[in-house]
Motif scaffolding. Sequence first.
Motif, PDB file in Angstrom:
ATOM      1  N   ASP A  94      92.259 -43.365 -45.015  1.00  0.00           N
ATOM      2  CA  ASP A  94      91.677 -43.937 -43.801  1.00  0.00           C
ATOM      3  C   ASP A  94      92.638 -43.769 -42.624  1.00  0.00           C
ATOM      4  O   ASP A  94      93.315 -44.714 -42.216  1.00  0.00           O
ATOM      5  CB  ASP A  94      91.368 -45.416 -44.023  1.00  0.00           C
ATOM      6  CG  ASP A  94      90.550 -46.016 -42.895  1.00  0.00           C
ATOM      7  OD1 ASP A  94      90.044 -45.254 -42.049  1.00  0.00           O
ATOM      8  OD2 ASP A  94      90.426 -47.256 -42.857  1.00  0.00           O
ATOM      9  N   GLU A  96      92.054 -43.529 -39.522  1.00  0.00           N
ATOM     10  CA  GLU A  96      91.686 -44.310 -38.340  1.00  0.00           C
ATOM     11  C   GLU A  96      92.327 -45.690 -38.369  1.00  0.00           C
ATOM     12  O   GLU A  96      92.662 -46.242 -37.326  1.00  0.00           O
ATOM     13  CB  GLU A  96      90.172 -44.432 -38.230  1.00  0.00           C
ATOM     14  CG  GLU A  96      89.523 -43.137 -37.792  1.00  0.00           C
ATOM     15  CD  GLU A  96      88.063 -43.317 -37.451  1.00  0.00           C
ATOM     16  OE1 GLU A  96      87.756 -44.204 -36.636  1.00  0.00           O
ATOM     17  OE2 GLU A  96      87.251 -42.568 -38.007  1.00  0.00           O
ATOM     18  N   GLU A 101      93.121 -41.931 -35.550  1.00  0.00           N
ATOM     19  CA  GLU A 101      92.670 -40.547 -35.419  1.00  0.00           C
ATOM     20  C   GLU A 101      91.577 -40.271 -36.438  1.00  0.00           C
ATOM     21  O   GLU A 101      91.600 -40.803 -37.541  1.00  0.00           O
ATOM     22  CB  GLU A 101      93.825 -39.574 -35.660  1.00  0.00           C
ATOM     23  CG  GLU A 101      94.940 -39.666 -34.652  1.00  0.00           C
ATOM     24  CD  GLU A 101      96.114 -38.777 -34.995  1.00  0.00           C
ATOM     25  OE1 GLU A 101      96.159 -38.227 -36.112  1.00  0.00           O
ATOM     26  OE2 GLU A 101      96.998 -38.640 -34.136  1.00  0.00           O
ATOM     27  N   LYS A 102      90.649 -39.416 -36.059  1.00  0.00           N
ATOM     28  CA  LYS A 102      89.619 -38.967 -36.995  1.00  0.00           C
ATOM     29  C   LYS A 102      90.273 -38.109 -38.065  1.00  0.00           C
ATOM     30  O   LYS A 102      91.333 -37.524 -37.858  1.00  0.00           O
ATOM     31  CB  LYS A 102      88.543 -38.152 -36.273  1.00  0.00           C
ATOM     32  CG  LYS A 102      87.782 -38.920 -35.225  1.00  0.00           C
ATOM     33  CD  LYS A 102      86.792 -39.826 -35.868  1.00  0.00           C
ATOM     34  CE  LYS A 102      85.932 -40.485 -34.791  1.00  0.00           C
ATOM     35  NZ  LYS A 102      85.184 -41.592 -35.310  1.00  0.00           N
ATOM     36  N   GLN A 104      89.558 -35.108 -39.324  1.00  0.00           N
ATOM     37  CA  GLN A 104      89.757 -33.695 -38.985  1.00  0.00           C
ATOM     38  C   GLN A 104      90.938 -33.515 -38.045  1.00  0.00           C
ATOM     39  O   GLN A 104      91.737 -32.593 -38.202  1.00  0.00           O
ATOM     40  CB  GLN A 104      88.494 -33.093 -38.344  1.00  0.00           C
ATOM     41  CG  GLN A 104      87.308 -33.043 -39.246  1.00  0.00           C
ATOM     42  CD  GLN A 104      86.521 -34.359 -39.262  1.00  0.00           C
ATOM     43  OE1 GLN A 104      86.893 -35.348 -38.643  1.00  0.00           O
ATOM     44  NE2 GLN A 104      85.434 -34.375 -39.998  1.00  0.00           N
ATOM     45  N   TYR A 105      91.052 -34.386 -37.044  1.00  0.00           N
ATOM     46  CA  TYR A 105      92.166 -34.259 -36.108  1.00  0.00           C
ATOM     47  C   TYR A 105      93.481 -34.608 -36.801  1.00  0.00           C
ATOM     48  O   TYR A 105      94.511 -33.993 -36.529  1.00  0.00           O
ATOM     49  CB  TYR A 105      91.967 -35.149 -34.883  1.00  0.00           C
ATOM     50  CG  TYR A 105      93.075 -34.966 -33.876  1.00  0.00           C
ATOM     51  CD1 TYR A 105      93.080 -33.871 -33.028  1.00  0.00           C
ATOM     52  CD2 TYR A 105      94.129 -35.863 -33.800  1.00  0.00           C
ATOM     53  CE1 TYR A 105      94.102 -33.670 -32.132  1.00  0.00           C
ATOM     54  CE2 TYR A 105      95.152 -35.675 -32.902  1.00  0.00           C
ATOM     55  CZ  TYR A 105      95.137 -34.587 -32.068  1.00  0.00           C
ATOM     56  OH  TYR A 105      96.159 -34.390 -31.181  1.00  0.00           O
TER      57      TYR A 105
END
Length: 132
Positions: A94, A96, A101-102, A104-105
């Motif tokens: 997780d 985030e 951050e997401k 993918q990023y």
Amino acid sequence: AGEFTQLFADAKDDAPTVAMDDDDEEERTQENAFISDEALMHNRSAIDGYRSYLTIFAGVATGILGATGLVGGLLFLGAYLIMSLALLARMRLDPEAYANEKLQYFVFGNIGKYGLSFVLFWTLSYALVYVY
């Protein structure tokens, strides 16, 4: 520096409320609206440190092994993905909640920044071992 800190503080009873629509006057309390700046800076600093050390060690190892061309680039991608997976495991999958951050990023966002460091240490170690 080995542990990551959760970013979101629990919403309190006196938390600010936000109107959901202009037409609807009903207000609801925001949940998990408070992000700890200190925790975010700590976590991002730790992630940057781990990835920086990875690129240094992976670049030196790639240069010592004598890898050239596409093979060296693939070794960087493999090492970077392994480090990203290890960090995700520490964050309980997780990013985030720990880095804001997401997914993918988090995995691919800064790959160029670390790639340049990798190439620097790769070429330096390759030149020291095989050229001189």
